[in-house]
Write an enzyme that holds these catalytic residues in place. Structure first.
Site, mmCIF file in Angstrom:
data_model
loop_
_atom_site.group_PDB
_atom_site.id
_atom_site.type_symbol
_atom_site.label_atom_id
_atom_site.label_comp_id
_atom_site.label_asym_id
_atom_site.label_seq_id
_atom_site.Cartn_x
_atom_site.Cartn_y
_atom_site.Cartn_z
ATOM 1 N N SER A 124 -25.709 13.868 -12.748
ATOM 2 C CA SER A 124 -24.817 13.301 -13.759
ATOM 3 C C SER A 124 -25.604 12.934 -15.015
ATOM 4 O O SER A 124 -26.785 12.557 -14.936
ATOM 5 C CB SER A 124 -24.195 12.035 -13.172
ATOM 6 N N TYR A 149 -24.172 3.426 -8.316
ATOM 7 C CA TYR A 149 -23.790 4.845 -8.275
ATOM 8 C C TYR A 149 -24.793 5.687 -9.076
ATOM 9 O O TYR A 149 -25.309 6.697 -8.603
ATOM 10 C CB TYR A 149 -22.365 5.059 -8.821
ATOM 11 N N LYS A 153 -27.769 8.847 -8.021
ATOM 12 C CA LYS A 153 -27.984 10.176 -8.617
ATOM 13 C C LYS A 153 -29.441 10.318 -9.065
ATOM 14 O O LYS A 153 -30.097 11.336 -8.827
ATOM 15 C CB LYS A 153 -27.052 10.380 -9.814
HETATM 16 P P1 NAD Z 1 -14.593 13.635 -5.443
HETATM 17 O O1 NAD Z 1 -14.569 12.265 -4.865
HETATM 18 O O2 NAD Z 1 -13.299 14.225 -5.859
HETATM 19 O O3 NAD Z 1 -15.296 14.634 -4.417
HETATM 20 C C1 NAD Z 1 -16.316 14.245 -3.541
HETATM 21 C C2 NAD Z 1 -15.919 14.700 -2.146
HETATM 22 O O4 NAD Z 1 -16.959 14.294 -1.242
HETATM 23 C C3 NAD Z 1 -14.623 14.052 -1.652
HETATM 24 O O5 NAD Z 1 -13.752 15.069 -1.196
HETATM 25 C C4 NAD Z 1 -15.069 13.141 -0.509
HETATM 26 O O6 NAD Z 1 -14.080 13.075 0.511
HETATM 27 C C5 NAD Z 1 -16.352 13.820 -0.048
HETATM 28 N N1 NAD Z 1 -17.328 12.938 0.594
HETATM 29 C C6 NAD Z 1 -17.806 11.738 0.146
HETATM 30 N N2 NAD Z 1 -18.702 11.251 1.013
HETATM 31 C C7 NAD Z 1 -18.830 12.151 2.020
HETATM 32 C C8 NAD Z 1 -19.607 12.221 3.201
HETATM 33 N N3 NAD Z 1 -20.424 11.234 3.555
HETATM 34 N N4 NAD Z 1 -19.499 13.320 3.997
HETATM 35 C C9 NAD Z 1 -18.643 14.322 3.666
HETATM 36 N N5 NAD Z 1 -17.875 14.301 2.579
HETATM 37 C C10 NAD Z 1 -17.965 13.239 1.751
HETATM 38 O O7 NAD Z 1 -15.625 13.621 -6.651
HETATM 39 P P2 NAD Z 1 -15.914 14.739 -7.737
HETATM 40 O O8 NAD Z 1 -15.483 14.212 -9.056
HETATM 41 O O9 NAD Z 1 -15.445 16.052 -7.275
HETATM 42 O O10 NAD Z 1 -17.506 14.685 -7.740
HETATM 43 C C11 NAD Z 1 -18.280 15.606 -6.999
HETATM 44 C C12 NAD Z 1 -19.746 15.266 -7.166
HETATM 45 O O11 NAD Z 1 -20.072 15.320 -8.542
HETATM 46 C C13 NAD Z 1 -20.102 13.854 -6.701
HETATM 47 O O12 NAD Z 1 -21.372 13.897 -6.092
HETATM 48 C C14 NAD Z 1 -20.140 13.073 -7.987
HETATM 49 O O13 NAD Z 1 -20.986 11.981 -7.894
HETATM 50 C C15 NAD Z 1 -20.665 14.103 -8.956
HETATM 51 N N6 NAD Z 1 -20.304 13.830 -10.347
HETATM 52 C C16 NAD Z 1 -19.011 13.604 -10.677
HETATM 53 C C17 NAD Z 1 -18.671 13.320 -12.000
HETATM 54 C C18 NAD Z 1 -17.244 13.008 -12.379
HETATM 55 O O14 NAD Z 1 -17.031 12.406 -13.426
HETATM 56 N N7 NAD Z 1 -16.248 13.411 -11.595
HETATM 57 C C19 NAD Z 1 -19.655 13.303 -12.977
HETATM 58 C C20 NAD Z 1 -20.982 13.558 -12.610
HETATM 59 C C21 NAD Z 1 -21.290 13.820 -11.283
HETATM 60 C C1 WQD Z 2 -14.966 7.490 -21.114
HETATM 61 C C2 WQD Z 2 -14.713 6.662 -22.384
HETATM 62 C C3 WQD Z 2 -14.724 4.288 -22.002
HETATM 63 C C4 WQD Z 2 -11.177 4.203 -19.441
HETATM 64 C C5 WQD Z 2 -18.128 7.768 -15.978
HETATM 65 C C6 WQD Z 2 -19.353 7.438 -15.162
HETATM 66 C C7 WQD Z 2 -20.330 8.571 -15.191
HETATM 67 C C8 WQD Z 2 -19.669 9.908 -14.813
HETATM 68 C C9 WQD Z 2 -18.372 10.129 -15.523
HETATM 69 C C10 WQD Z 2 -20.111 10.405 -12.539
HETATM 70 C C11 WQD Z 2 -15.604 5.433 -22.494
HETATM 71 C C12 WQD Z 2 -13.349 4.742 -22.425
HETATM 72 C C13 WQD Z 2 -12.208 4.606 -20.250
HETATM 73 C C14 WQD Z 2 -10.119 3.422 -19.997
HETATM 74 C C15 WQD Z 2 -11.244 3.529 -22.127
HETATM 75 N N1 WQD Z 2 -19.341 9.953 -13.433
HETATM 76 N N2 WQD Z 2 -12.248 4.275 -21.563
HETATM 77 N N3 WQD Z 2 -10.206 3.116 -21.328
HETATM 78 O O1 WQD Z 2 -17.842 5.904 -18.506
HETATM 79 O O2 WQD Z 2 -18.370 8.050 -19.761
HETATM 80 O O3 WQD Z 2 -18.545 8.006 -17.314
HETATM 81 O O4 WQD Z 2 -17.537 8.967 -15.450
HETATM 82 O O5 WQD Z 2 -21.257 10.688 -12.598
HETATM 83 O O6 WQD Z 2 -21.355 8.235 -14.314
HETATM 84 O O7 WQD Z 2 -19.953 6.268 -15.688
HETATM 85 O O8 WQD Z 2 -16.316 7.938 -18.341
HETATM 86 O O9 WQD Z 2 -13.881 8.278 -18.367
HETATM 87 O O10 WQD Z 2 -14.793 6.064 -17.567
HETATM 88 O O11 WQD Z 2 -14.932 6.626 -19.996
HETATM 89 O O12 WQD Z 2 -11.261 3.209 -23.317
HETATM 90 O O13 WQD Z 2 -9.179 3.005 -19.312
HETATM 91 O O14 WQD Z 2 -13.367 6.153 -22.311
HETATM 92 O O15 WQD Z 2 -15.032 3.052 -22.546
HETATM 93 O O16 WQD Z 2 -15.892 5.265 -23.865
HETATM 94 P P1 WQD Z 2 -17.822 7.362 -18.567
HETATM 95 P P2 WQD Z 2 -14.921 7.224 -18.482
#
Ligand code: NAD
Ligand code: WQD
Length: 334
Positions: A124, A149, A153
């Protein structure tokens, strides 16, 4: 390739499974369904017209993983499984460290034992902390995370770097996602947050369909063009395609590589609201509220490395993302 996808019924995993199957890779999903549902598998089969093998396995369950890996020889693992709610990670740090870090350690141990030394990991942009400037490229130092969290990562990245140093047979792509939003055009798969959404786009779509009264805009006094936070929103289908392209690191045995997956463009909260309103012809009531703790002013990618080395770049616009996110919310509701 035969690919083990952990977390494959989740938001990003499910979209990646579609793109892998479109490119004729063989896929096996494991997920413990703690944040997704089995109906995703049916919908994946509808979209791709292919059978999608699924196993309800927790990545911390070594015995179940061993059984699976001894029966199937995987060429690569794409590892999405993990908990991802920033706020919840501050309430339940031990759960996050156990699930994400311990889970990854168990997975790596089993992959190693069964000679699968190829991994793509969901990292991330959060690992950069508060960057000194934007756009952020991969040479920027990792920073101080503001929540458990984020630290999971950052720590898993370090574990994978150490693993590759100790055994260069491993080929590993660390993909640093920026802000994934949008959904598959079919409206059959998308993001399904539990309870009140933390992230901007799922909150907006819930306001749009009347599930919530208004959006809170967290701060309008940042040092950004309109004072609201700026992020690099990327369509989840583009992100999914980035994983298929990252298989190049595995195919060409390139060792450990790190790539930003973002569009390279930053949009403010107000720009997202206005674009959403325009393309979907719907009003999003909002109120300006104080800054959210832990937020940074701006964060967007320099995505040139992925373009030059993997031939990948995001194609969808913010308009596409807003349209597809709304389309998914409407389908989910009906
Ligand atoms: P998500 O929660 O939709 O998907 C994650 C999946 O992993 C879920 O289906 C959950 O049931 C499964 N899971 C969690 N723990 C588990 C375990 N111990 N064993 C088996 N399955 C398990 O999330 P996502 O948005 O699809 O994110 C996928 C990956 O990408 C995650 O590792 C997340 O941290 C990373 N990521 C997400 C974002 C974002 O904003 N969505 C941003 C950066 C990184
Ligand atoms: C985006 C912008 C908020 C909600 C998070 C995690 C990051 C990554 C992605 C996994 C910001 C603003 C938000 C609301 C708002 N996940 N906001 N009102 O914070 O960039 O990232 O998700 O790795 O680790 O921290 O994403 O969508 O929460 O916020 O004004 O109700 O929207 O302040 O500027 P963020 P976000």
């Amino acid at each position: 390739m035969k690919i083990l996808v952990t977390g494959g019924t989740g938001f990003i995993g499910s979209h990646t499974v579609v793109e892998l199957l479109n490119q004729n890779h063989e896929v096996v999903i494991i997920d413990n369904l703690c944040n997704s549902s089995k109906t995703v598998v049916k919908n994946l089969e509808k979209i791709t017209n292919k059978k999608v093998p699924f196993f309800n396995i927790d990545i911390r369950n070594k015995k179940a993983l061993e059984e699976l890996c001894s029966e199937s020889k995987f060429d690569c693992c794409i590892h999405f499984a993990g908990l991802k709610a920033v706020g919840e990670s501050c309430q339940k740090p031990l759960e996050y460290y156990d699930n994400n870090i311990n889970g990854t350690l168990v997975l790596l141990e089993v992959l190693n034992k069964y000679n699968c030394h190829n991994l793509i990991f969901s990292s991330s942009a959060t690992v950069y902390g508060n960057p000194k400037s934007n756009p952020i490229d991969e040479t920027f130092p990792k920073g101080t995370c503001t929540n458990p969290y984020g630290w999971t990562k950052s720590m898993i990245e370090q574990i994978l770097i150490d693993l590759h140093t100790a055994n260069p047979d491993w080929n590993i792509a660390l993909l640093r996602y920026f802000n994934p939003i949008g959904a598959h055009k079919s409206g059959l798969i998308g993001e399904n947050p539990n309870g009140v959404p933390n992230n901007l786009m799922p909150y907006i779509t819930q306001v749009a369909v009347g599930m919530r009264k208004e959006l809170s805009v967290f701060g309008n006094d940042y040092d950004t063009p309109d004072g609201t936070g700026v992020r690099d929103y990327i369509h989840v289908v583009d992100l999914a395609k980035g994983h298929v392209k990252a298989l190049k690191v595995i195919e060409k045995k390139q060792g450990l590589k790190i790539y930003n997956l973002g569009t390279g463009h930053g949009y403010s909260v107000m720009q997202v609201i206005k674009t959403f309103e325009k393309v979907n012809n719907v009003k999003i009531p909002y109120q300006i509220k104080p800054r959210r703790s832990g937020d940074i002013a701006a964060c967007y990618a320099n995505a040139q490395k992925a373009f030059k080395e993997l031939g990948w770049k995001a194609e969808n616009t913010l308009e596409d993302m807003c349209r597809d996110s709304y389309n998914w919310e409407i389908h989910k509701k009906n």
